[in-house]
Design a protein around this motif. Structure first.
Motif, PDB file in Angstrom:
ATOM      1  N   ALA A  70       1.395  -1.247   0.059  1.00  0.00           N
ATOM      2  CA  ALA A  70       0.470   0.526  -0.183  1.00  0.00           C
ATOM      3  C   ALA A  70       0.836   1.156   0.039  1.00  0.00           C
ATOM      4  CB  ALA A  70      -0.732  -0.029   1.376  1.00  0.00           C
ATOM      5  N   PHE A  71       2.114   1.329   0.829  1.00  0.00           N
ATOM      6  CA  PHE A  71       2.748   2.139   0.726  1.00  0.00           C
ATOM      7  C   PHE A  71       3.132   2.285  -0.741  1.00  0.00           C
ATOM      8  CE2 PHE A  71       3.250   0.349   4.679  1.00  0.00           C
ATOM      9  CZ  PHE A  71       3.269   1.284   5.682  1.00  0.00           C
ATOM     10  N   PRO A  72       3.960   1.927  -2.212  1.00  0.00           N
ATOM     11  CA  PRO A  72       3.804   2.561  -3.121  1.00  0.00           C
ATOM     12  C   PRO A  72       2.982   2.705  -3.947  1.00  0.00           C
ATOM     13  CG  PRO A  72       4.471  -0.300  -2.866  1.00  0.00           C
ATOM     14  CD  PRO A  72       4.457   0.431  -1.580  1.00  0.00           C
ATOM     15  N   LEU A 163      -5.594   5.861 -10.037  1.00  0.00           N
ATOM     16  CA  LEU A 163      -5.325   6.449  -9.747  1.00  0.00           C
ATOM     17  C   LEU A 163      -4.885   7.625 -10.707  1.00  0.00           C
ATOM     18  CD1 LEU A 163      -2.758   3.669 -10.555  1.00  0.00           C
ATOM     19  CD2 LEU A 163      -2.714   4.572  -8.727  1.00  0.00           C
ATOM     20  N   GLU A 164      -6.516   8.446 -11.037  1.00  0.00           N
ATOM     21  CA  GLU A 164      -5.924   9.630 -11.472  1.00  0.00           C
ATOM     22  C   GLU A 164      -6.821  10.426 -10.871  1.00  0.00           C
ATOM     23  OE1 GLU A 164     -10.326   9.159 -13.794  1.00  0.00           O
ATOM     24  OE2 GLU A 164      -8.489   7.532 -15.625  1.00  0.00           O
ATOM     25  N   LYS A 165      -6.462  11.416 -10.719  1.00  0.00           N
ATOM     26  CA  LYS A 165      -6.180  12.639 -10.079  1.00  0.00           C
ATOM     27  C   LYS A 165      -7.364  13.375  -8.718  1.00  0.00           C
ATOM     28  CE  LYS A 165      -4.680  17.858  -9.334  1.00  0.00           C
ATOM     29  NZ  LYS A 165      -4.419  18.563  -9.863  1.00  0.00           N
ATOM     30  N   THR A 172      -6.193   7.371  -1.979  1.00  0.00           N
ATOM     31  CA  THR A 172      -5.187   7.633   0.269  1.00  0.00           C
ATOM     32  C   THR A 172      -5.926   6.470   1.111  1.00  0.00           C
ATOM     33  OG1 THR A 172      -5.351   9.807  -0.444  1.00  0.00           O
ATOM     34  CG2 THR A 172      -4.640   9.045   1.520  1.00  0.00           C
ATOM     35  N   ALA A 173      -7.945   6.703   1.058  1.00  0.00           N
ATOM     36  CA  ALA A 173      -8.218   6.254   1.921  1.00  0.00           C
ATOM     37  C   ALA A 173      -8.168   4.507   1.830  1.00  0.00           C
ATOM     38  CB  ALA A 173     -10.192   6.514   2.190  1.00  0.00           C
TER      39      ALA A 173
END
Length: 201
Positions: A70-72, A163-165, A172-173
């Motif tokens: 989840a970090f990368p 992954l889109e803005k 993030t959640a």
């Protein structure tokens, strides 16, 4: 006399071989941990303890591996997204199996003192172990299943568009949820082993 040095492994090759060898040996020893229950004098610990130990250890390994990716993913690593969807799905399945086997062991755990119930013994002889470690163990591991299911649904529902803005808050959640699953899985395993060390089934 000329020696043929090309037949000898280089230092780098030996180092790589040692690292892989030690990693495989360490992983094998770690995965062997649940089978120690087979040496226990209690028939309940030999059966239920082994089944639940193997299920919870497998769940912890898969969930922790998923959580550390989840970090990368949080930094936007798009290459691991298909792998994350698969791992999140299997984390849900294995988390359910670990909880189901835990409930089998829990029925025996709550037996009365006359039947050798571990809960009654802990409340009588080590109440801190019951009210701190076991209460934490009981509730924290249950959080893994709904979080796994929720993260799996989000990752499969949004697909690559996560992954889109505009979907950044959802990504993030989801990553925070995956990190939380990793925390609850590790905490559940540590507290479960601690309780079993004080008094097993």
């Amino acid at each position: 006399m000329q020696t043929n040095t090309s037949n000898f492994p280089r230092s780098l090759d030996l180092a790589t071989l040692c690292i892989y060898g030690l990693s495989i040996l360490s992983a094998g020893l770690f995965l062997f941990l649940p089978f120690v229950n087979l040496l226990h004098p209690s028939p309940w610990q030999r059966s239920l303890g082994t089944i639940h130990g193997f299920g919870s250890l497998l769940a912890t390994v898969v969930i922790v591996y998923t959580g550390h990716l989840a970090f990368p993913l949080l930094r936007g690593a798009s290459k691991i997204l298909p792998q994350m969807r698969t791992l999140a799905f299997w984390s849900s399945v294995i988390s359910f199996l670990a909880i189901a086997t835990g409930n089998l062991a829990y029925m025996r755990y709550r037996a009365d003192m006359q039947f050798g119930g571990a809960r009654a013994w802990l409340k009588e002889n080590s109440p801190l172990g019951q009210y701190v470690l076991m209460e934490y163990h009981e509730f924290s591991v249950l959080f893994t299943l709904p979080l796994c299911v929720a993260c799996t649904w989000i990752l499969w529902q949004y697909g690559d568009s996560i992954l889109e803005k505009q979907n950044r808050p959802i990504l993030t959640a989801t990553c925070i949820g995956l990190m939380g699953i990793m925390f609850f899985a590790m905490g559940g395993m540590v507290s479960g082993l601690a309780v079993a060390k004080i008094h097993s089934l």
